[in-house]
Write a protein that holds these residues in place. Structure first.
Motif, mmCIF file in Angstrom:
data_model
loop_
_atom_site.group_PDB
_atom_site.id
_atom_site.type_symbol
_atom_site.label_atom_id
_atom_site.label_comp_id
_atom_site.label_asym_id
_atom_site.label_seq_id
_atom_site.Cartn_x
_atom_site.Cartn_y
_atom_site.Cartn_z
ATOM 1 N N GLY A 1 -14.628 -12.557 -15.018
ATOM 2 C CA GLY A 1 -14.637 -11.353 -15.853
ATOM 3 C C GLY A 1 -15.035 -10.134 -15.043
ATOM 4 O O GLY A 1 -14.419 -9.074 -15.135
ATOM 5 N N GLN A 2 -16.077 -10.285 -14.235
ATOM 6 C CA GLN A 2 -16.525 -9.170 -13.385
ATOM 7 C C GLN A 2 -15.482 -8.881 -12.302
ATOM 8 O O GLN A 2 -15.242 -7.726 -11.955
ATOM 9 N N ALA A 3 -14.857 -9.921 -11.769
ATOM 10 C CA ALA A 3 -13.807 -9.731 -10.763
ATOM 11 C C ALA A 3 -12.664 -8.909 -11.346
ATOM 12 O O ALA A 3 -12.138 -8.009 -10.692
ATOM 13 N N THR A 4 -12.305 -9.205 -12.581
ATOM 14 C CA THR A 4 -11.247 -8.454 -13.253
ATOM 15 C C THR A 4 -11.664 -7.003 -13.446
ATOM 16 O O THR A 4 -10.863 -6.084 -13.242
ATOM 17 N N ALA A 5 -12.915 -6.786 -13.806
ATOM 18 C CA ALA A 5 -13.411 -5.418 -13.995
ATOM 19 C C ALA A 5 -13.314 -4.613 -12.703
ATOM 20 O O ALA A 5 -12.905 -3.445 -12.716
ATOM 21 N N ARG B 1 -10.460 -0.602 -9.246
ATOM 22 C CA ARG B 1 -9.687 -0.278 -8.040
ATOM 23 C C ARG B 1 -8.325 0.294 -8.411
ATOM 24 O O ARG B 1 -7.879 1.274 -7.838
ATOM 25 N N ARG B 2 -7.696 -0.284 -9.423
ATOM 26 C CA ARG B 2 -6.375 0.204 -9.830
ATOM 27 C C ARG B 2 -6.449 1.585 -10.470
ATOM 28 O O ARG B 2 -5.502 2.355 -10.374
ATOM 29 N N ARG B 3 -7.552 1.887 -11.137
ATOM 30 C CA ARG B 3 -7.699 3.195 -11.776
ATOM 31 C C ARG B 3 -8.174 4.270 -10.812
ATOM 32 O O ARG B 3 -8.122 5.454 -11.128
ATOM 33 N N HIS B 4 -8.630 3.848 -9.642
ATOM 34 C CA HIS B 4 -9.055 4.811 -8.630
ATOM 35 C C HIS B 4 -7.865 5.688 -8.282
ATOM 36 O O HIS B 4 -6.743 5.202 -8.236
ATOM 37 N N PRO B 5 -8.094 6.974 -8.071
ATOM 38 C CA PRO B 5 -6.950 7.877 -7.810
ATOM 39 C C PRO B 5 -6.012 7.340 -6.738
ATOM 40 O O PRO B 5 -6.448 6.791 -5.736
ATOM 41 N N SER B 6 -4.740 7.495 -7.007
ATOM 42 C CA SER B 6 -3.712 7.008 -6.095
ATOM 43 C C SER B 6 -3.779 7.749 -4.766
ATOM 44 O O SER B 6 -4.139 8.913 -4.700
ATOM 45 N N HIS B 7 -3.421 7.046 -3.715
ATOM 46 C CA HIS B 7 -3.422 7.637 -2.389
ATOM 47 C C HIS B 7 -2.024 8.052 -1.960
ATOM 48 O O HIS B 7 -1.822 8.462 -0.836
ATOM 49 N N GLU B 8 -1.098 7.908 -2.855
ATOM 50 C CA GLU B 8 0.271 8.316 -2.577
ATOM 51 C C GLU B 8 0.585 9.540 -3.426
ATOM 52 O O GLU B 8 0.025 9.725 -4.495
ATOM 53 N N THR B 9 1.472 10.364 -2.944
ATOM 54 C CA THR B 9 1.859 11.520 -3.736
ATOM 55 C C THR B 9 2.721 11.026 -4.884
ATOM 56 O O THR B 9 3.648 10.244 -4.696
ATOM 57 N N SER B 10 2.378 11.432 -6.078
ATOM 58 C CA SER B 10 3.129 10.962 -7.231
ATOM 59 C C SER B 10 3.987 12.090 -7.786
ATOM 60 O O SER B 10 3.640 13.260 -7.701
ATOM 61 N N SER B 11 5.079 11.685 -8.357
ATOM 62 C CA SER B 11 5.953 12.667 -8.983
ATOM 63 C C SER B 11 5.450 12.945 -10.391
ATOM 64 O O SER B 11 4.571 12.254 -10.910
ATOM 65 N N ARG B 12 5.992 13.926 -11.028
ATOM 66 C CA ARG B 12 5.573 14.274 -12.383
ATOM 67 C C ARG B 12 5.820 13.119 -13.347
ATOM 68 O O ARG B 12 4.994 12.815 -14.192
ATOM 69 N N THR B 13 6.952 12.443 -13.199
ATOM 70 C CA THR B 13 7.264 11.340 -14.101
ATOM 71 C C THR B 13 6.385 10.129 -13.827
ATOM 72 O O THR B 13 6.081 9.373 -14.742
ATOM 73 N N ALA B 14 5.955 9.920 -12.600
ATOM 74 C CA ALA B 14 5.126 8.766 -12.266
ATOM 75 C C ALA B 14 3.777 8.828 -12.980
ATOM 76 O O ALA B 14 3.210 7.807 -13.325
ATOM 77 N N ARG B 15 3.274 10.046 -13.228
ATOM 78 C CA ARG B 15 2.004 10.169 -13.913
ATOM 79 C C ARG B 15 2.082 9.638 -15.339
ATOM 80 O O ARG B 15 1.091 9.196 -15.901
ATOM 81 N N TRP B 16 3.251 9.662 -15.922
ATOM 82 C CA TRP B 16 3.423 9.210 -17.299
ATOM 83 C C TRP B 16 3.959 7.790 -17.373
ATOM 84 O O TRP B 16 4.259 7.284 -18.443
ATOM 85 N N GLY B 17 4.089 7.124 -16.249
ATOM 86 C CA GLY B 17 4.559 5.751 -16.232
ATOM 87 C C GLY B 17 6.059 5.619 -16.380
ATOM 88 O O GLY B 17 6.556 4.537 -16.658
#
Length: 56
Positions: free
Chosen positions: A28-32, A37-53
């Motif tokens: 459970g803690q490992a999943t948290a 880590r996944r919610r940490h700001p992306s290190h790649e430049t994202s496009s406008r559409t990528a922000r909305w999935g």
């Protein structure tokens, strides 16, 4: 992992904590930590559409 994630200290910290939790059997803690880590700001430049999935 991409180069940007490998160079990020915070991403590395979350990954190490996740692995430690997995070794201790606390999945459970490992999943948290993986979610953090996944919610940490992306290190790649994202496009406008990528922000909305929306696929690029």
């Amino acid at each position: 992992m991409t180069a940007g994630i490998q160079d990020c200290a915070k991403c590395g910290e979350y990954t190490a904590l996740r692995e430690k939790a997995k070794q201790d059997g606390d999945y459970g803690q490992a999943t948290a930590y993986e979610i953090l880590r996944r919610r940490h700001p992306s290190h790649e430049t994202s496009s406008r559409t990528a922000r909305w999935g929306v696929p690029v």
